[in-house]
Structure formats: C-alpha cells, structure tokens
Scaffold this motif. Structure first.
Motif, PDB file in Angstrom:
ATOM      1  N   GLY A  50      11.389 -37.882  16.243  1.00 37.21           N
ATOM      2  CA  GLY A  50      12.371 -36.855  16.548  1.00 37.21           C
ATOM      3  C   GLY A  50      11.996 -35.476  16.085  1.00 37.21           C
ATOM      4  N   VAL A  51      13.039 -34.699  15.815  1.00 32.56           N
ATOM      5  CA  VAL A  51      12.905 -33.301  15.426  1.00 32.56           C
ATOM      6  C   VAL A  51      13.458 -33.164  14.015  1.00 32.56           C
ATOM      7  CG1 VAL A  51      13.573 -30.938  15.941  1.00 32.56           C
ATOM      8  CG2 VAL A  51      13.101 -32.533  17.813  1.00 32.56           C
ATOM      9  N   ILE A  52      12.649 -32.632  13.127  1.00 31.82           N
ATOM     10  CA  ILE A  52      13.026 -32.541  11.719  1.00 31.82           C
ATOM     11  C   ILE A  52      12.947 -31.091  11.275  1.00 31.82           C
ATOM     12  CG2 ILE A  52      12.514 -33.260   9.367  1.00 31.82           C
ATOM     13  CD1 ILE A  52      11.025 -35.349  12.072  1.00 31.82           C
ATOM     14  N   GLY A  53      14.060 -30.580  10.771  1.00 25.92           N
ATOM     15  CA  GLY A  53      14.081 -29.250  10.181  1.00 25.92           C
ATOM     16  C   GLY A  53      13.812 -29.368   8.699  1.00 25.92           C
ATOM     17  N   ILE A  54      12.579 -29.155   8.304  1.00 31.33           N
ATOM     18  CA  ILE A  54      12.193 -29.391   6.917  1.00 31.33           C
ATOM     19  C   ILE A  54      12.482 -28.201   6.019  1.00 31.33           C
ATOM     20  CG2 ILE A  54       9.810 -28.554   6.858  1.00 31.33           C
ATOM     21  CD1 ILE A  54      11.094 -32.010   5.679  1.00 31.33           C
ATOM     22  N   ALA A  55      12.764 -27.044   6.610  1.00 22.64           N
ATOM     23  CA  ALA A  55      13.107 -25.869   5.814  1.00 22.64           C
ATOM     24  C   ALA A  55      14.482 -26.051   5.188  1.00 22.64           C
ATOM     25  CB  ALA A  55      13.094 -24.617   6.687  1.00 22.64           C
ATOM     26  N   ALA A  56      14.683 -25.456   4.021  1.00 25.25           N
ATOM     27  CA  ALA A  56      15.982 -25.544   3.364  1.00 25.25           C
ATOM     28  C   ALA A  56      17.067 -24.911   4.220  1.00 25.25           C
ATOM     29  CB  ALA A  56      15.918 -24.874   1.993  1.00 25.25           C
ATOM     30  N   ASP A  57      16.704 -23.896   5.014  1.00 28.30           N
ATOM     31  CA  ASP A  57      17.620 -23.264   5.959  1.00 28.30           C
ATOM     32  C   ASP A  57      17.064 -23.489   7.357  1.00 28.30           C
ATOM     33  OD1 ASP A  57      19.585 -21.778   7.158  1.00 28.30           O
ATOM     34  OD2 ASP A  57      18.742 -19.820   6.608  1.00 28.30           O
ATOM     35  N   PRO A  58      17.454 -24.589   8.023  1.00 25.33           N
ATOM     36  CA  PRO A  58      16.833 -24.954   9.300  1.00 25.33           C
ATOM     37  C   PRO A  58      17.050 -23.885  10.374  1.00 25.33           C
ATOM     38  CG  PRO A  58      18.149 -26.760   8.412  1.00 25.33           C
ATOM     39  CD  PRO A  58      18.462 -25.560   7.590  1.00 25.33           C
ATOM     40  N   ASP A  59      16.042 -23.706  11.210  1.00 22.96           N
ATOM     41  CA  ASP A  59      16.088 -22.731  12.290  1.00 22.96           C
ATOM     42  C   ASP A  59      16.659 -23.387  13.538  1.00 22.96           C
ATOM     43  OD1 ASP A  59      14.863 -21.333  14.768  1.00 22.96           O
ATOM     44  OD2 ASP A  59      14.502 -19.905  13.126  1.00 22.96           O
ATOM     45  N   ALA A  60      17.871 -23.028  13.905  1.00 25.15           N
ATOM     46  CA  ALA A  60      18.563 -23.679  15.021  1.00 25.15           C
ATOM     47  C   ALA A  60      17.837 -23.472  16.344  1.00 25.15           C
ATOM     48  CB  ALA A  60      19.996 -23.160  15.118  1.00 25.15           C
ATOM     49  N   GLY A  61      17.262 -22.298  16.546  1.00 26.05           N
ATOM     50  CA  GLY A  61      16.554 -22.034  17.791  1.00 26.05           C
ATOM     51  C   GLY A  61      15.313 -22.875  17.943  1.00 26.05           C
ATOM     52  N   GLU A  62      14.550 -22.996  16.885  1.00 25.18           N
ATOM     53  CA  GLU A  62      13.327 -23.802  16.955  1.00 25.18           C
ATOM     54  C   GLU A  62      13.672 -25.279  17.107  1.00 25.18           C
ATOM     55  OE1 GLU A  62       9.277 -22.837  14.914  1.00 25.18           O
ATOM     56  OE2 GLU A  62      10.436 -24.113  13.528  1.00 25.18           O
ATOM     57  N   SER A  78      15.802 -38.915  16.671  1.00 20.50           N
ATOM     58  CA  SER A  78      16.896 -38.286  15.955  1.00 20.50           C
ATOM     59  C   SER A  78      16.588 -36.811  15.738  1.00 20.50           C
ATOM     60  CB  SER A  78      17.093 -38.968  14.596  1.00 20.50           C
ATOM     61  OG  SER A  78      15.924 -38.800  13.796  1.00 20.50           O
ATOM     62  N   ILE A  79      17.611 -36.099  15.349  1.00 22.89           N
ATOM     63  CA  ILE A  79      17.447 -34.763  14.788  1.00 22.89           C
ATOM     64  C   ILE A  79      17.847 -34.858  13.324  1.00 22.89           C
ATOM     65  CG2 ILE A  79      18.320 -32.396  14.759  1.00 22.89           C
ATOM     66  CD1 ILE A  79      18.597 -32.545  17.781  1.00 22.89           C
ATOM     67  N   GLN A  80      16.973 -34.373  12.458  1.00 22.59           N
ATOM     68  CA  GLN A  80      17.226 -34.439  11.019  1.00 22.59           C
ATOM     69  C   GLN A  80      17.096 -33.053  10.405  1.00 22.59           C
ATOM     70  OE1 GLN A  80      14.882 -37.623   9.035  1.00 22.59           O
ATOM     71  NE2 GLN A  80      14.249 -38.176  11.112  1.00 22.59           N
ATOM     72  N   VAL A  81      18.020 -32.742   9.515  1.00 15.06           N
ATOM     73  CA  VAL A  81      17.930 -31.496   8.774  1.00 15.06           C
ATOM     74  C   VAL A  81      18.330 -31.751   7.330  1.00 15.06           C
ATOM     75  CG1 VAL A  81      18.330 -29.978  10.755  1.00 15.06           C
ATOM     76  CG2 VAL A  81      20.274 -30.821   9.442  1.00 15.06           C
ATOM     77  N   ARG A  82      17.821 -30.933   6.458  1.00 12.92           N
ATOM     78  CA  ARG A  82      18.191 -31.034   5.048  1.00 12.92           C
ATOM     79  C   ARG A  82      19.566 -30.408   4.829  1.00 12.92           C
ATOM     80  NH1 ARG A  82      13.373 -28.302   1.945  1.00 12.92           N
ATOM     81  NH2 ARG A  82      14.668 -28.869   0.135  1.00 12.92           N
ATOM     82  N   GLY A  83      20.385 -31.081   4.020  1.00 10.70           N
ATOM     83  CA  GLY A  83      21.702 -30.564   3.701  1.00 10.70           C
ATOM     84  C   GLY A  83      22.802 -31.294   4.456  1.00 10.70           C
ATOM     85  N   GLU A  84      24.020 -31.203   3.922  1.00  8.23           N
ATOM     86  CA  GLU A  84      25.170 -31.850   4.547  1.00  8.23           C
ATOM     87  C   GLU A  84      25.923 -30.922   5.489  1.00  8.23           C
ATOM     88  OE1 GLU A  84      27.511 -34.788   2.090  1.00  8.23           O
ATOM     89  OE2 GLU A  84      26.532 -33.662   0.475  1.00  8.23           O
ATOM     90  N   ARG A  85      25.840 -29.639   5.258  1.00 11.10           N
ATOM     91  CA  ARG A  85      26.518 -28.665   6.111  1.00 11.10           C
ATOM     92  C   ARG A  85      25.547 -28.209   7.185  1.00 11.10           C
ATOM     93  NH1 ARG A  85      29.965 -24.893   1.827  1.00 11.10           N
ATOM     94  NH2 ARG A  85      31.213 -26.615   0.944  1.00 11.10           N
ATOM     95  N   VAL A  86      25.830 -28.597   8.413  1.00  9.06           N
ATOM     96  CA  VAL A  86      24.916 -28.352   9.523  1.00  9.06           C
ATOM     97  C   VAL A  86      25.482 -27.254  10.414  1.00  9.06           C
ATOM     98  CG1 VAL A  86      23.752 -29.391  11.501  1.00  9.06           C
ATOM     99  CG2 VAL A  86      24.166 -30.742   9.436  1.00  9.06           C
TER     100      VAL A  86
END
Length: 254
Positions: A50-62, A78-86
């Motif tokens: 899938g797509v993983i936003g590994i930055a602490a502040d994920p880039d929504a456009g990318e 899946s789409i995965q990002v760090r943090g609970e607030r998306v």
C-alpha cells in the motif's frame, strides 16, 4: 510531536518493508520527496502492501498521488500514516479507494541491553531456520496465524529465509514446533515480525521465547533498539518484555 528515536524506528520499519519487497517476485518499492512510500510485497496482508506516510506530518497530496498507482490493484492494500488524528483529505483518499475501515496499531520500541542477550525459556528450544526448513516455517506460521498454508509462502521463500539481514526462528518443545518469529536488522535497529503461536500452545511463554531469540541475536549483531507493531493481544506480552508504546499508527483497509 515525535522524538528522533521514534522517527528513526519508523524509518527503519519502512526500510525493512522495502527489503522484504526486494525478496519477492514482482515486489516493488518507491519513495516520494515528502515521506510517502508505495510498497508492494505481494503478501496477503493489507499491512504489507500500500501507501505509507512515514513522515510525522503526512503529505496528503503525495498520499493521494501514490494511492492512484495501478500496481496496487493486484494486491490487498492499505493506506497507513503515523498518528491517530488523520487529516480529512487523507481519510477521503482512503474512502475513494474503498478503504473505509480505520484501525489503529501501536508502534512499540525497546532499548536492548545485555539482559536481552541472556533471556531464555526453560524447556523451549528456539533455533534459527534457513531455506532448508521453509516448509516447517511456513506451516508453523500458518498455524500460528490460523490461516491457509499457501498464503504464508511469501514468508518462507529462500530469498527471505537466507537473506543476510533477515533471520527466521522456530520454537520447539520436544521436537514439536510451537511458535515462529522473524527479525530484520536495519543499522543498529531490529524489527520484530511474524510472532505466531498455534492456538493449542498459547499462554505458555512460547511467543516470548521466540521474540527473545530475535532480540538476543540482534543484540549480538549490534542492534540497540527493537521496534514492532503490536496486535491488541500482543501488547501485554511486549510490555512485559520491556517494550513501550511510542506512538499509534492509523491503518485504512477495506
């Protein structure tokens, strides 16, 4: 807010996933400039594609750009990002691709020391296995995860079991396999994966013994921090072994 230790572990996690993708036929990995990755391992688990936003502040456009990749159509992803607030835009991207189920995964860390090199379990033999033992590893892991045997072939390929930075383990009691584990060494960090115990052998310390083997060998090879994603059932085990909750990741699946 994240700390540098957690950031390093998160980057090591995605690096371990990239290494795993390299072991698989048709595996693919790419990184964007804003900290987004596209991962295709072919494993039958959305967490591993899938797509993983590994930055602490994920880039929504990318993330939206990477989610449009045609390569993802052939796998459960899946789409995965760090943090609970998306961010709303990331959640909307997930929904647009049919990934409307949001769950959370604890990301846990442990500092390794000499005690990890000494931990052992009475009556349990945990041994490092290679491609010679691929059938044993696959069938034991399938039993531990209570899934169809063929789905676990991706974890038992010679390219995985004989990889120089990866080590697979089977725990046995009187010759009977009772647990599996897997470690990936990334610089001075080790990722812990594939902790599986068949139902009839649970709550006897076998999962802990299999996990401890990963930490022991990784410490001997220079690792000083371990990282993992924990299931809700696994959290108490890992806490008892000294892992702490570093942060929570959000996971969007079908």
């Amino acid at each position: 807010m994240t700390d540098s230790r957690t950031d390093r572990a998160a980057r090591a996690w995605i690096r371990s996933m990239a290494l795993f993708a390299e072991t698989q036929p048709g595996g693919y990995y790419r990184e964007g400039t804003a900290g987004t990755s596209e991962l295709v391992t072919g494993a039958p688990m959305p967490l591993l594609n899938g797509v993983i936003g590994i930055a602490a502040d994920p880039d929504a456009g990318e993330i939206a750009e990477f989610a449009a990749s045609a390569r993802l159509a052939a796998v459960a992803w899946s789409i995965q990002v760090r943090g609970e607030r998306v961010a709303d835009r990331i959640a909307a991207t997930a929904a647009a691709h049919g990934l409307g189920r949001e769950t959370h995964l604890p990301f846990m860390l442990k500092d390794l020391d000499a005690d990890d090199a000494r931990e052992a379990a009475d009556g349990v033999k945990v041994r490092h296995v290679s491609s010679v033992d691929s059938d044993l590893y696959r069938t034991t892991m399938a039993a531990g995860y209570e899934g169809p045997d063929p789905l676990f072939t991706v974890f038992a390929r010679p390219s995985v079991l004989d990889h120089p930075t990866m080590r697979a383990y089977v725990a046995e009691v009187d010759g009977t396999p009772v647990a599996t584990s897997f470690g990936v060494l990334v610089d001075d960090l080790v990722g812990v994966f594939n902790i599986g115990v068949p139902p009839e052998f649970r709550r006897r310390g076998y999962g802990r013994a299999a996990t401890a083997a990963v930490l022991r060998d990784a410490y001997a090879l220079g690792a000083r921090t371990a990282f993992l994603h924990a299931s809700p059932l696994g959290v108490p085990l890992y806490e008892a072994m000294g892992f702490g909750h570093a942060e929570t990741w959000s996971l969007f699946t079908q």
